[in-house]
Design a protein around this motif. Structure first.
Motif, PDB file in Angstrom:
ATOM      1  N   THR A 174     -91.933 -13.983 -51.680  1.00 23.34           N
ATOM      2  CA  THR A 174     -91.548 -12.704 -52.111  1.00 23.34           C
ATOM      3  C   THR A 174     -90.084 -12.533 -51.971  1.00 23.34           C
ATOM      4  O   THR A 174     -89.358 -13.604 -51.514  1.00 23.34           O
ATOM      5  N   PRO A 175     -89.582 -11.640 -52.831  1.00 25.53           N
ATOM      6  CA  PRO A 175     -87.986 -11.529 -53.061  1.00 25.53           C
ATOM      7  C   PRO A 175     -87.405 -11.142 -51.684  1.00 25.53           C
ATOM      8  O   PRO A 175     -86.456 -11.451 -51.191  1.00 25.53           O
ATOM      9  N   GLU A 176     -88.034 -10.131 -50.739  1.00 23.63           N
ATOM     10  CA  GLU A 176     -87.605  -9.886 -49.547  1.00 23.63           C
ATOM     11  C   GLU A 176     -87.486 -11.108 -48.757  1.00 23.63           C
ATOM     12  O   GLU A 176     -86.689 -11.179 -48.028  1.00 23.63           O
ATOM     13  N   GLY A 177     -88.847 -11.810 -48.604  1.00 20.62           N
ATOM     14  CA  GLY A 177     -88.636 -13.106 -47.951  1.00 20.62           C
ATOM     15  C   GLY A 177     -87.507 -13.911 -48.170  1.00 20.62           C
ATOM     16  O   GLY A 177     -86.969 -14.673 -47.411  1.00 20.62           O
ATOM     17  N   ILE A 178     -87.376 -14.309 -49.449  1.00 20.75           N
ATOM     18  CA  ILE A 178     -86.441 -15.187 -49.821  1.00 20.75           C
ATOM     19  C   ILE A 178     -84.934 -14.684 -49.517  1.00 20.75           C
ATOM     20  O   ILE A 178     -84.051 -15.527 -48.904  1.00 20.75           O
ATOM     21  N   GLY A 179     -84.539 -13.369 -49.644  1.00 19.22           N
ATOM     22  CA  GLY A 179     -83.380 -12.749 -48.922  1.00 19.22           C
ATOM     23  C   GLY A 179     -83.054 -13.164 -47.676  1.00 19.22           C
ATOM     24  O   GLY A 179     -82.114 -13.424 -47.070  1.00 19.22           O
ATOM     25  N   ASN A 180     -84.377 -12.627 -46.705  1.00 24.94           N
ATOM     26  CA  ASN A 180     -84.225 -12.625 -45.343  1.00 24.94           C
ATOM     27  C   ASN A 180     -83.966 -14.311 -44.926  1.00 24.94           C
ATOM     28  O   ASN A 180     -83.032 -14.649 -44.105  1.00 24.94           O
ATOM     29  N   LEU A 181     -84.656 -15.175 -45.450  1.00 21.15           N
ATOM     30  CA  LEU A 181     -84.505 -16.694 -45.403  1.00 21.15           C
ATOM     31  C   LEU A 181     -83.273 -17.043 -45.677  1.00 21.15           C
ATOM     32  O   LEU A 181     -82.708 -18.091 -44.742  1.00 21.15           O
ATOM     33  N   ALA A 182     -82.548 -16.578 -46.722  1.00 21.30           N
ATOM     34  CA  ALA A 182     -81.333 -17.227 -47.077  1.00 21.30           C
ATOM     35  C   ALA A 182     -80.160 -16.918 -46.216  1.00 21.30           C
ATOM     36  O   ALA A 182     -79.256 -17.758 -45.706  1.00 21.30           O
ATOM     37  N   ALA A 183     -80.241 -15.448 -45.688  1.00 22.63           N
ATOM     38  CA  ALA A 183     -79.138 -15.265 -44.810  1.00 22.63           C
ATOM     39  C   ALA A 183     -79.470 -16.055 -43.329  1.00 22.63           C
ATOM     40  O   ALA A 183     -78.689 -16.345 -42.697  1.00 22.63           O
ATOM     41  N   LYS A 184     -80.806 -16.165 -43.109  1.00 18.86           N
ATOM     42  CA  LYS A 184     -81.361 -16.667 -41.878  1.00 18.86           C
ATOM     43  C   LYS A 184     -80.702 -18.176 -41.613  1.00 18.86           C
ATOM     44  O   LYS A 184     -80.160 -18.809 -40.657  1.00 18.86           O
ATOM     45  N   THR A 185     -80.784 -18.892 -42.833  1.00 20.95           N
ATOM     46  CA  THR A 185     -80.449 -20.135 -42.822  1.00 20.95           C
ATOM     47  C   THR A 185     -79.026 -20.338 -42.793  1.00 20.95           C
ATOM     48  O   THR A 185     -78.467 -21.208 -42.053  1.00 20.95           O
ATOM     49  N   VAL A 186     -78.159 -19.480 -43.351  1.00 21.72           N
ATOM     50  CA  VAL A 186     -76.832 -19.483 -43.499  1.00 21.72           C
ATOM     51  C   VAL A 186     -76.130 -19.330 -41.964  1.00 21.72           C
ATOM     52  O   VAL A 186     -75.457 -19.967 -41.516  1.00 21.72           O
ATOM     53  N   ILE A 187     -76.808 -18.263 -41.248  1.00 23.62           N
ATOM     54  CA  ILE A 187     -76.394 -17.826 -39.958  1.00 23.62           C
ATOM     55  C   ILE A 187     -76.752 -18.903 -38.999  1.00 23.62           C
ATOM     56  O   ILE A 187     -75.934 -19.345 -38.289  1.00 23.62           O
ATOM     57  N   GLU A 188     -77.790 -19.621 -39.240  1.00 18.98           N
ATOM     58  CA  GLU A 188     -78.028 -20.676 -38.073  1.00 18.98           C
ATOM     59  C   GLU A 188     -77.286 -21.928 -38.425  1.00 18.98           C
ATOM     60  O   GLU A 188     -76.717 -22.570 -37.402  1.00 18.98           O
ATOM     61  N   ALA A 189     -77.074 -22.196 -39.900  1.00 21.88           N
ATOM     62  CA  ALA A 189     -76.114 -23.496 -40.111  1.00 21.88           C
ATOM     63  C   ALA A 189     -74.634 -23.278 -39.764  1.00 21.88           C
ATOM     64  O   ALA A 189     -74.095 -24.268 -39.363  1.00 21.88           O
TER      65      ALA A 189
END
Length: 487
Positions: free
Chosen positions: A149-164
């Motif tokens: 889903t686009p919502e999931g992709i957006g949330n995942l994109a932020a999550k991976t940047v924040i964690e990295a």
């Protein structure tokens, strides 16, 4: 007659079908310029930046990182809807099927990426950000990480940047060994050789007293002295473009350049005062990374950009700003060099010179040791070493990126300002127009403004511009890889 009647009916039907087709095209035409969703999130990120500056005082290194990572998250989310783009951190999510690569889905994905990343970095603006999501018709409480889903992709994109990026050397959480527990605080143990009251070594940076706006004064500590150790976004390391040493005390070059600062200030024109204030940035300061995001948005409107174009442009501009500050701070802290504020006092002590006497005095004759930058009492000069200029470094980098992105050096922006309104409000001059014909000239003007204002000597401007353009050249090559145009 019947045949003629049928012909007329057929003609009307064809006209109606063509009209419907045109209307449908209008209804589905992609929003451009200021109407595209990436541009709108650019405006929101600038509003959050201005609010952050008001809350936490100017911290240009931190601001550049926050904007850089927000637009990295947006780019990574968008990359899943592009045929060729490669994300920086969102490696485990596949590209969406061709039929799902709609404008609507892109808008949703980048909105959630921007929102979640900004909640992390601009946390004091959470209410404003929630309201923006609602204005876009999106649920700010949707925390789905479903990659289909686009919502999931957006949330995942932020999550991976924040964690990295959580442990990238910025000390975002204030938990690194050696720090004082405050967010983004130093952990290197840096201590200035000079205090605000005592000058021990003329060539080293000296803190200065600022007015606190309440009748008192304070001497700000060095801003983020550890920043050269932060992991860059696209550069290989913070020190790969480290500048040569500054001119030595006693050298003809240094004496000449300190004298130039005094002479330039004494002869400031209204246009130059306006340039100093415009590039110093404010009111509602967004600092250098934000300033060049504004310029990028000017390009978006001028060139009628799509969402795709703006996502890519904002990402690469802010990547250059983020990495430019890391490289600039590596040089700054390596040499820990004195500001003109200190150098003028040293070279012109007990000599009568002409300079700016303060908001109520204008240009007056004074002893050299009373000279000061053309700047308000509440922000006399930047609280960190002088060599090299941050404005020059970031302007050199971002201007070069915009030149490469647009394929032309043409800019064409004009800004109207009232000289003195931010520095000597009781002595405001007649309105002037500042013209920025090219990106390169805009960067040159930004760098020169710092010499005119008394914050830097000329070599700090020139070396800063050079470093910034070196940063841009490498960032651009990495960018071409991430958009799929280079292996």
């Amino acid at each position: 007659m019947k045949g003629k009647s049928r012909y007329i009916q057929l003609f009307i039907l064809v006209v109606a079908l063509c009209s419907c087709s045109g209307n449908n095209k209008q209804l589905t035409e992609e929003p451009r310029g200021a109407n595209n969703r990436a541009y709108q999130w650019g405006k929101i990120s600038l509003e959050a930046t201005a609010n952050d500056t008001e809350t936490f005082r100017p911290r240009p290194t931190v601001t550049a990182r926050m904007l850089g990572l927000v637009w990295t998250a947006v780019f990574d989310a968008w990359s899943r809807y592009d045929e060729m783009a490669r994300p920086l951190y969102l490696q485990q999510v596949e590209r969406v099927p061709q039929e799902e690569r709609t404008i609507k889905n892109k808008e949703i994905a980048i909105s959630y990426a921007a929102y979640r990343a900004m909640l992390e970095y601009f946390y004091s603006d959470s209410v404003m950000l929630r309201n923006k999501m609602k204005e876009f018709g999106l649920d700010p409480d949707n925390q789905s990480t479903d990659p289909t889903t686009p919502e999931g992709i957006g949330n995942l994109a932020a999550k991976t940047v924040i964690e990295a990026r959580l442990n990238d050397g910025s000390n975002q959480t204030g938990t690194m060994p050696g720090s004082n527990g405050k967010v983004y605080s130093d952990y290197t143990g840096y201590m200035p050789v000079n205090s605000a009251d005592t000058l021990i070594d003329i060539k080293r940076w000296q803190p200065k007293y600022f007015a606190d706006g309440k009748g008192g004064k304070f001497a700000p500590a060095c801003l983020t002295p550890h920043w050269g150790k932060v992991k860059p976004l696209l550069l290989d390391s913070g020190n790969q473009f480290r500048c040569q040493p500054p001119p030595a005390i006693g050298s003809a070059q240094l004496e000449r350049e300190v004298k130039e600062v005094v002479e330039l200030q004494a002869a400031l024109t209204n246009e130059q005062k306006a340039l100093v204030e415009f590039m110093r940035d404010g009111p509602k300061s967004v600092q250098q990374a934000g300033h060049w995001l504004i310029f990028a948005q000017d390009v978006s409107v001028r060139d009628n950009h799509t969402l795709d174009q703006d996502v890519k442009m904002y990402f690469v501009v802010e990547a250059a700003a983020m990495d430019g500050f890391i490289a600039c701070w590596d040089t700054k802290m390596e040499y820990d060099f004195a500001r003109p504020y200190t150098l003028v006092h040293y070279y012109f002590k007990d000599k009568t010179i002409k300079g700016w006497g303060g908001p109520d005095k204008g240009m007056i004759e004074m002893p050299g040791q009373e000279w000061r930058p053309y700047s308000p009492e509440t922000f006399l000069c930047p609280p960190f070493p002088s060599y090299i200029s941050g404005h020059s470094s970031i302007s050199g980098a971002c201007a070069e990126i915009l030149r490469l992105f647009t394929g032309s050096d043409k800019f064409g922006v004009e800004v109207k300002r009232k000289p003195g309104e931010m520095t000597e409000p009781d002595r405001v001059g007649a309105e002037v127009t500042l013209s920025f014909p090219t990106f390169t000239e805009t960067a040159n003007m930004a760098g020169l403004s710092r010499v005119l204002g008394g914050y830097h000597i000329q070599c700090e401007n020139e070396e800063g511009l050079k470093l910034g353009r070196n940063v841009a050249a490498l960032v651009w090559q990495k960018y071409l890889y991430h958009i799929g145009e280079k292996n």
